[in-house]
Scaffold this motif. Sequence first.
Motif, mmCIF file in Angstrom:
data_model
loop_
_atom_site.group_PDB
_atom_site.id
_atom_site.type_symbol
_atom_site.label_atom_id
_atom_site.label_comp_id
_atom_site.label_asym_id
_atom_site.label_seq_id
_atom_site.Cartn_x
_atom_site.Cartn_y
_atom_site.Cartn_z
ATOM 1 N N UNK A 108 0.863 3.578 6.370
ATOM 2 C CA UNK A 108 0.847 3.564 7.829
ATOM 3 C C UNK A 108 -0.453 2.988 8.371
ATOM 4 N N UNK A 109 -1.556 3.269 7.695
ATOM 5 C CA UNK A 109 -2.861 2.787 8.165
ATOM 6 C C UNK A 109 -2.974 1.272 8.102
ATOM 7 N N UNK A 146 8.326 9.173 9.191
ATOM 8 C CA UNK A 146 7.846 10.290 8.371
ATOM 9 C C UNK A 146 7.763 9.958 6.887
ATOM 10 N N UNK A 147 8.496 8.930 6.439
ATOM 11 C CA UNK A 147 8.449 8.573 5.021
ATOM 12 C C UNK A 147 7.229 7.739 4.659
ATOM 13 N N UNK A 148 6.548 7.192 5.658
ATOM 14 C CA UNK A 148 5.369 6.370 5.369
ATOM 15 C C UNK A 148 4.206 7.249 4.921
ATOM 16 N N UNK A 154 0.827 -1.214 0.000
ATOM 17 C CA UNK A 154 0.000 0.000 0.000
ATOM 18 C C UNK A 154 0.859 1.260 0.000
ATOM 19 N N UNK A 155 2.019 1.181 0.638
ATOM 20 C CA UNK A 155 2.986 2.280 0.571
ATOM 21 C C UNK A 155 3.430 2.499 -0.879
ATOM 22 N N UNK A 156 3.737 1.414 -1.581
ATOM 23 C CA UNK A 156 4.157 1.513 -2.979
ATOM 24 C C UNK A 156 3.051 2.110 -3.838
ATOM 25 N N UNK A 183 13.113 0.931 2.688
ATOM 26 C CA UNK A 183 11.943 1.333 3.461
ATOM 27 C C UNK A 183 11.533 0.155 4.339
ATOM 28 N N UNK A 184 11.455 0.379 5.637
ATOM 29 C CA UNK A 184 10.930 -0.654 6.526
ATOM 30 C C UNK A 184 9.522 -0.277 6.960
ATOM 31 N N UNK A 185 8.759 -1.287 7.290
ATOM 32 C CA UNK A 185 7.382 -1.058 7.731
ATOM 33 C C UNK A 185 7.407 -0.395 9.107
#
Length: 398
Positions: free
Chosen positions: A318-319, A311-313, A152-154, A304-306
């Motif tokens: 994040x949700x 702040x990068x999420x 979802x981040x992607x 990128x880590x979960x």
Amino acid sequence: MATNGDLNRKLRMALVGGGSGSFIGRVHATAAVLDNRAALVAGALSSNPERAKASAPDYDIPEARAYGSVAEMLEKENALPEDQRIDFVSVATPNFTHFEIAKAAVEAGFNVICDKPMTFDLAQAEELLKVVEGSSAVFAVSHNYTGYPLVRQARAMVQNGDLGEINAIRVQYIQGWLRSKLEDSDQKQAAWRTDPKKSGAAGCFGDIATHAYNLGRYITGLLPEEISCHLRTFVPGRALDDYGTAIIKFENGALGTVTASQISHGRENDVMVEIDGTKASLLWRQENPNEMIVRANGEPHKIYTRDPNAPYMTELGAAACRLPSGHPEAFFEAFANVYRSSYDAMAARALGQSFEKKDTIYPNVYDGVEGMYFVQQCVASSQENGVWLPLKHAAARR
């Protein structure tokens, strides 16, 4: 906060399938209740009435709501008072049974979460779409890989333009468990997946390439235009494909590949997606789901880590997180995110409120139709030595 917001109660779930020997039924049952927003209260757990009722204690389903058939379940649940009957039906059965179960559940007034691929063939998928569109039901398809936080981040990063214009998508789903002809033994999962009467026109491509194709579509939102595919059956005597590769042309000019295998020695569930943009590229693998690599020429590679608090999420990424960084989240949680996002729509429906049916975070009936069109066109292209065929279906969503 009240359970399911203003609804202030748990949603009531019925499970179809999941009897003795089932893998995916237990996954559905676990994912559905992970966030304490639903309770499994009823089920028709097998096509064999005796086995169905005998499996009920495994799920703590009371005897009175352990049904011998789907028809019996829908009839008796509809006869219950509104504050007792089920809200939704989860379909965790082999492909050839999905259509009749899902259609009957929607027509009976219940929401549905259906395992993939959605139906046996495209004709059934298109008919089911009409039934869902003519109802007020919420309909989700359990393409569970869309539920991972970094997937979802992607998706959000692509939508935000962080990668620039998308030029290429490479998605694979590589397994090795069908290297030997397990269907000749008593292996239940192998038997139906390699049987054209139960799995449909495709084997490996219907079973796992649909996940890979959906993942690329979900992250990028690119609309497909044409497809060329080659399917192979490498295990002698097997009735359906166990390996294949497809090339996809997208409307914006991007190229994509989907490769799926169930005969690669030592491979387990290697789902991988790579996306190349004009600004950056990204890589995510399901077997290491809490990390995503983003690369740009002239810059250090970024991992990128979960992390829900980083702040990068993005808000979307994040949700989808439940735990602080460093505590791995994986398959069950991703599956639960598909359920959780559909619950918002189910709660809205129960309260008489409007909700989005097509442009949803969770995979829906439109994605299910796209998946079946993908399977049909892959089989047809392969039969004609990889001829290019159209791939954009009228039901496609961005």
